[in-house]
Design a protein around this motif. Structure first.
Motif, PDB file in Angstrom:
ATOM      1  N   LYS A  53       0.733  -1.261   0.202  1.00 20.72           N
ATOM      2  CA  LYS A  53      -0.357   0.308  -0.154  1.00 20.72           C
ATOM      3  C   LYS A  53       0.530   0.738  -0.277  1.00 20.72           C
ATOM      4  O   LYS A  53       1.910   1.425   0.368  1.00 20.72           O
ATOM      5  N   ALA A  54       0.357   2.557  -1.120  1.00 18.99           N
ATOM      6  CA  ALA A  54       1.271   3.984  -1.175  1.00 18.99           C
ATOM      7  C   ALA A  54       1.663   3.987   0.965  1.00 18.99           C
ATOM      8  O   ALA A  54       2.769   4.700   0.515  1.00 18.99           O
ATOM      9  N   LYS A  55       0.156   3.835   1.591  1.00 19.72           N
ATOM     10  CA  LYS A  55       0.919   4.492   2.310  1.00 19.72           C
ATOM     11  C   LYS A  55       1.527   3.707   3.993  1.00 19.72           C
ATOM     12  O   LYS A  55       2.231   4.069   4.503  1.00 19.72           O
ATOM     13  N   LEU A  58       5.496   4.624   2.260  1.00 14.56           N
ATOM     14  CA  LEU A  58       5.726   6.633   3.254  1.00 14.56           C
ATOM     15  C   LEU A  58       5.583   5.918   4.306  1.00 14.56           C
ATOM     16  O   LEU A  58       7.142   6.452   4.432  1.00 14.56           O
ATOM     17  N   LEU A  65       5.328  12.885   1.760  1.00 14.87           N
ATOM     18  CA  LEU A  65       4.665  13.022   1.549  1.00 14.87           C
ATOM     19  C   LEU A  65       4.937  14.124   0.254  1.00 14.87           C
ATOM     20  O   LEU A  65       4.493  15.082   0.864  1.00 14.87           O
ATOM     21  N   CYS A 107       3.894   8.775  -4.461  1.00 17.68           N
ATOM     22  CA  CYS A 107       2.708  10.128  -3.707  1.00 17.68           C
ATOM     23  C   CYS A 107       2.051  10.066  -4.886  1.00 17.68           C
ATOM     24  O   CYS A 107       0.986  10.679  -4.214  1.00 17.68           O
ATOM     25  N   TYR A 110      -0.965   7.832  -3.618  1.00 18.95           N
ATOM     26  CA  TYR A 110      -1.314   8.037  -2.310  1.00 18.95           C
ATOM     27  C   TYR A 110      -2.404   9.339  -2.474  1.00 18.95           C
ATOM     28  O   TYR A 110      -3.544   8.828  -1.778  1.00 18.95           O
ATOM     29  N   TYR A 111      -2.477   9.983  -3.760  1.00 22.41           N
ATOM     30  CA  TYR A 111      -3.435  11.497  -3.565  1.00 22.41           C
ATOM     31  C   TYR A 111      -4.698  10.569  -3.968  1.00 22.41           C
ATOM     32  O   TYR A 111      -5.874  10.545  -3.936  1.00 22.41           O
ATOM     33  N   GLU A 114      -4.503   6.154  -0.382  1.00 27.23           N
ATOM     34  CA  GLU A 114      -3.869   5.430   0.094  1.00 27.23           C
ATOM     35  C   GLU A 114      -3.909   3.975  -0.221  1.00 27.23           C
ATOM     36  O   GLU A 114      -2.459   3.568   0.454  1.00 27.23           O
ATOM     37  N   ASP A 115      -5.334   3.634  -0.420  1.00 33.42           N
ATOM     38  CA  ASP A 115      -4.982   1.959  -0.018  1.00 33.42           C
ATOM     39  C   ASP A 115      -4.629   1.538  -1.468  1.00 33.42           C
ATOM     40  O   ASP A 115      -5.397   0.658  -1.395  1.00 33.42           O
TER      41      ASP A 115
END
Length: 125
Positions: A53-55, A58, A65, A107, A110-111, A114-115
């Motif tokens: 996952k992006a979150k 990061l 971010l 990033c 994520y925008y 984020e999932d």
């Protein structure tokens, strides 16, 4: 279809582009000396692709971010919305996660959500 409802296959290429590996090497060469960057990139090329996952990427990288108006982040968001597939990211496990190539792509996703799953090649130092 909204980006949040897209599967990772609709957003991402199956494998990293060939150009991603020299970019990773350039970055890793700033962090490590000698043959270490070359060896890391060789392992990345052989690594299996996994989904993260992006979150989580990061958080593990401890990187901020980037803002949505960053030229590269904005460009990647536009690519996804236009149906152009992005290249998987290249990650290295160390004392923190190193995004060797694909920080702007992480990033951008994520925008969008984020999932969303991000395909990654991961190795260690």
């Amino acid at each position: 279809m909204s980006e949040e409802n897209k599967s990772y296959q609709e957003i991402w290429l199956k494998d990293p582009r060939d150009s991603n590996y020299p970019a990773a090497m350039d970055y890793l060469d700033l962090l490590f000396s000698g043959e270490k960057p070359k060896k890391i990139v060789q392992r990345l090329k052989k690594s299996e692709t996994v989904l993260k996952k992006a979150k989580d990427i990061l958080r593990a990288s401890e990187l901020p971010l980037l803002p949505p108006d960053n030229v590269h982040v904005k460009d990647n968001i536009e690519k996804v919305r236009a149906g152009t597939k992005l290249s998987p990211v290249l990650l290295v496990r160390s004392h923190r996660l190193i995004i060797a190539d694909g920080y702007h792509r992480v990033c951008s996703i994520y925008y969008l959500s984020e999932d969303l799953d991000i395909p990654c090649r991961i190795t260690h130092i």
